[in-house]
Design an enzyme around this catalytic site. Structure first.
Site, PDB file in Angstrom:
ATOM      1  N   ALA A  73     -11.166   3.293  17.474  1.00  0.00           N
ATOM      2  CA  ALA A  73     -11.939   3.841  16.160  1.00  0.00           C
ATOM      3  C   ALA A  73     -13.342   3.457  16.029  1.00  0.00           C
ATOM      4  O   ALA A  73     -13.943   2.540  16.791  1.00  0.00           O
ATOM      5  CB  ALA A  73     -11.146   2.845  15.034  1.00  0.00           C
ATOM      6  N   ILE A 114     -15.019   1.973  13.824  1.00  0.00           N
ATOM      7  CA  ILE A 114     -15.495   0.757  13.530  1.00  0.00           C
ATOM      8  C   ILE A 114     -15.322  -0.324  14.598  1.00  0.00           C
ATOM      9  O   ILE A 114     -16.080  -1.387  14.553  1.00  0.00           O
ATOM     10  CB  ILE A 114     -14.160   0.241  12.415  1.00  0.00           C
ATOM     11  CG1 ILE A 114     -14.777  -0.935  11.876  1.00  0.00           C
ATOM     12  CG2 ILE A 114     -13.055   0.022  12.985  1.00  0.00           C
ATOM     13  CD1 ILE A 114     -16.050  -0.847  10.952  1.00  0.00           C
ATOM     14  N   SER A 120      -6.054   3.716  24.071  1.00  0.00           N
ATOM     15  CA  SER A 120      -6.180   4.800  23.439  1.00  0.00           C
ATOM     16  C   SER A 120      -5.055   5.615  23.696  1.00  0.00           C
ATOM     17  O   SER A 120      -4.434   5.317  24.791  1.00  0.00           O
ATOM     18  CB  SER A 120      -7.642   5.567  23.527  1.00  0.00           C
ATOM     19  OG  SER A 120      -7.467   6.781  23.101  1.00  0.00           O
ATOM     20  N   TYR A 145      -0.844   1.963  23.633  1.00  0.00           N
ATOM     21  CA  TYR A 145      -1.015   0.617  22.950  1.00  0.00           C
ATOM     22  C   TYR A 145      -0.024  -0.263  23.707  1.00  0.00           C
ATOM     23  O   TYR A 145      -0.376  -1.254  23.940  1.00  0.00           O
ATOM     24  CB  TYR A 145      -0.799   0.855  21.482  1.00  0.00           C
ATOM     25  CG  TYR A 145      -1.649   1.785  20.667  1.00  0.00           C
ATOM     26  CD1 TYR A 145      -2.776   2.297  21.262  1.00  0.00           C
ATOM     27  CD2 TYR A 145      -1.355   2.501  19.462  1.00  0.00           C
ATOM     28  CE1 TYR A 145      -3.816   2.885  20.473  1.00  0.00           C
ATOM     29  CE2 TYR A 145      -2.084   3.398  18.918  1.00  0.00           C
ATOM     30  CZ  TYR A 145      -3.268   3.588  19.165  1.00  0.00           C
ATOM     31  OH  TYR A 145      -4.397   4.237  18.773  1.00  0.00           O
ATOM     32  N   HIS A 169      -0.933  -0.078  10.835  1.00  0.00           N
ATOM     33  CA  HIS A 169      -1.216  -1.497  10.784  1.00  0.00           C
ATOM     34  C   HIS A 169       0.112  -2.167  11.214  1.00  0.00           C
ATOM     35  O   HIS A 169       0.260  -3.434  12.225  1.00  0.00           O
ATOM     36  CB  HIS A 169      -1.738  -2.038   9.850  1.00  0.00           C
ATOM     37  CG  HIS A 169      -3.227  -1.422   9.781  1.00  0.00           C
ATOM     38  ND1 HIS A 169      -4.174  -1.910   8.725  1.00  0.00           N
ATOM     39  CD2 HIS A 169      -3.980  -0.699  10.593  1.00  0.00           C
ATOM     40  CE1 HIS A 169      -5.228  -1.337   9.087  1.00  0.00           C
ATOM     41  NE2 HIS A 169      -5.204  -0.446  10.007  1.00  0.00           N
ATOM     42  N   LYS A 192      -8.220  -4.158   7.398  1.00  0.00           N
ATOM     43  CA  LYS A 192      -7.757  -4.058   6.138  1.00  0.00           C
ATOM     44  C   LYS A 192      -7.258  -2.604   6.144  1.00  0.00           C
ATOM     45  O   LYS A 192      -8.205  -1.788   6.694  1.00  0.00           O
ATOM     46  CB  LYS A 192      -8.710  -4.625   5.081  1.00  0.00           C
ATOM     47  CG  LYS A 192     -10.197  -4.098   5.243  1.00  0.00           C
ATOM     48  CD  LYS A 192     -10.431  -2.841   4.798  1.00  0.00           C
ATOM     49  CE  LYS A 192     -11.371  -1.836   5.253  1.00  0.00           C
ATOM     50  NZ  LYS A 192     -11.225  -0.500   4.866  1.00  0.00           N
ATOM     51  N   ARG A 214      -8.214   9.041   6.313  1.00  0.00           N
ATOM     52  CA  ARG A 214      -8.121   8.480   5.101  1.00  0.00           C
ATOM     53  C   ARG A 214      -7.704   9.027   3.994  1.00  0.00           C
ATOM     54  O   ARG A 214      -7.184   8.598   2.793  1.00  0.00           O
ATOM     55  CB  ARG A 214      -9.345   7.836   4.740  1.00  0.00           C
ATOM     56  CG  ARG A 214      -9.891   6.514   5.718  1.00  0.00           C
ATOM     57  CD  ARG A 214     -11.123   6.053   5.431  1.00  0.00           C
ATOM     58  NE  ARG A 214     -12.166   6.952   6.060  1.00  0.00           N
ATOM     59  CZ  ARG A 214     -13.559   6.808   6.217  1.00  0.00           C
ATOM     60  NH1 ARG A 214     -13.974   5.740   5.689  1.00  0.00           N
ATOM     61  NH2 ARG A 214     -14.401   7.788   6.926  1.00  0.00           N
ATOM     62  N   ASP A 272      -8.418   2.226   1.420  1.00  0.00           N
ATOM     63  CA  ASP A 272      -9.384   2.186   2.237  1.00  0.00           C
ATOM     64  C   ASP A 272     -10.652   1.493   1.497  1.00  0.00           C
ATOM     65  O   ASP A 272     -11.186   0.927   2.149  1.00  0.00           O
ATOM     66  CB  ASP A 272      -9.953   3.907   2.490  1.00  0.00           C
ATOM     67  CG  ASP A 272     -11.235   3.720   3.728  1.00  0.00           C
ATOM     68  OD1 ASP A 272     -10.711   3.519   4.559  1.00  0.00           O
ATOM     69  OD2 ASP A 272     -12.298   3.912   3.316  1.00  0.00           O
TER      70      ASP A 272
END
Length: 398
Positions: free
Chosen positions: A38, A40, A62, A84, A105, A123, A192, A204
């Site tokens: 990602a 982020i 990935s 993963y 998550h 989050k 999202r 989000d």
């Protein structure tokens, strides 16, 4: 605005990496595995790890091994893997950062815990409160750390904000008003917007609710007075925006506090297609008996913030800022010295607390699992009040 703030954080961390020397890594440093590629990741964990002497960038996963290899090369991870599960099966991975889409998550946090890894999960913590309860329970069962990455709460500015509210100098909290918007909006096609992956503005932009609950601390949700969603045009189950008015009960004297929470993933521009609301950063206003207290850019205060205290009696406004030290970190010894460093991002303070907790050390600030459960319970309740379905759980073996 979240993407803009992240971009500024990337730039800030890059400049700081040039200005400040990279620390020597401990031979016993924790080995980090990153699950997903990602955007982020760089701001949230990669750059913070680069400045932390007790963590190394060990492995990144990935579902496309070439993407993982590109990221590993770019950021100097030691390994890149194409699944993963392969990362979780590696016995050398100590801690895991999870930045998958929201709906995944719970699955990958649970699998990481079962694999014996400590978890820092982006989050919102899970898709719904039921998953949150299961995940917190599993972490306790395994005696492992599983932390929701509400990074802003670890920053000294957040601690100063709470100290001001709890000082008693300004009386009781009467109301709060928290906002988080995206202008320009989140583009169509972004994950999202996907209901099955727990998309929506309340999910989000869960920061706005986090600001509120952090300010009110031990107050309990008493009622949702109103919750009105602006549905996403391509899927009416997904909230493009959410306006909610909540009623909390103060645990100390039972007085009621009205809290407005507004989230918007497609905020209208001041002048259509010409002037977006670039200045509308995630913030919260708190009215007390004696003052109006406004925390501007509560989400990423390391970039810029202020806490404005407007006295109702005098009409005067005082401005405060806190970039290091403060009520929690002030007397704490960190890997950057006493009180941390003024150039540390919210994410870097979060990593400091997370690694200390994993090592079994005392931490200046921590978010217990029960807080993450309560956060998801309120989100579920807002969706139900707005007539929208709670975000679904993805059926897995986790």
């Amino acid at each position: 605005m979240a993407l803009v703030l992240q971009a500024y954080t990337f730039a800030q961390q890059y400049v700081n990496s040039c200005l400040h020397p990279t620390p020597t890594k401990s031979p016993m440093a924790l080995r980090l595995g990153v699950i997903s590629s990602a955007q982020i990741n760089a701001a949230a964990v990669i750059h913070p790890v680069e400045t932390h002497p007790d963590v190394i960038l060990y492995s990144i996963a990935s579902r496309d091994v070439q993407v993982a290899q590109q990221a590993a090369k770019k950021y100097n991870f030691r390994k890149a893997v194409g699944s993963y599960q392969e990362l979780l099966d590696d016995p050398d991975v100590d801690i895991v950062y999870i930045s998958t889409p929201n709906g995944l998550h719970y699955e990958w946090s649970a699998k990481a815990l079962r694999a014996g890894k400590h978890v820092l999960c982006e989050k919102p913590f899970t898709s719904n409160a039921e998953e949150a309860r299961k995940l917190v329970g599993l972490a306790k069962e395994k005696n492992l750390i599983c932390e929701e990455a509400f990074h802003w709460q670890f920053h000294p500015a957040a601690h100063l904000f709470r100290q001001i509210l709890e000082s008693g100098q300004y009386g009781r909290i009467l109301r709060t008003d928290a906002i988080m918007t995206a202008s320009p909006g989140v583009p169509d096609g972004d994950i999202r917007w996907q209901f099955e992956l727990a998309g929506g503005s309340m999910m989000d932009m869960t920061y706005a609710l986090s600001f509120t609950r952090y300010a009110l601390r031990d107050a309990k949700l008493k009622d949702i007075q109103t919750a009105t969603a602006r549905p996403y045009k391509q899927d009416k189950r997904v909230d493009e925006a959410m306006h909610s008015l909540l009623l909390f009960e103060d645990s100390r004297d039972s007085h009621l506090i009205q809290s407005r929470v507004y989230t918007d993933m497609s905020r209208k521009w001041i002048i259509n297609k010409i002037v977006p609301r670039m200045w509308e950063l995630p913030s919260i206003e708190v009215e007390t008996d004696k003052a109006i207290i406004y925390f501007y850019n509560a989400m990423m205060p390391h970039l810029y913030h202020y806490i404005a205290i407007s006295d109702k009696m005098t009409g005067k406004t005082e401005y405060k800022k806190q970039y290091d030290g403060g009520p929690c970190w002030g007397e704490a010894w960190t890997t950057g010295g006493k009180g941390g460093k003024s150039y540390w991002s919210t994410y870097r303070y979060q990593l400091e607390a997370f690694t200390h907790k994993v090592r079994g050390k005392d931490v200046p600030y921590w978010i217990p699992g029960e807080e993450s459960i309560a956060q998801m319970e309120v989100i579920d309740a807002i969706y139900q009040a707005a007539g929208l379905p709670v975000r679904p759980s993805i059926s897995t073996k986790a």
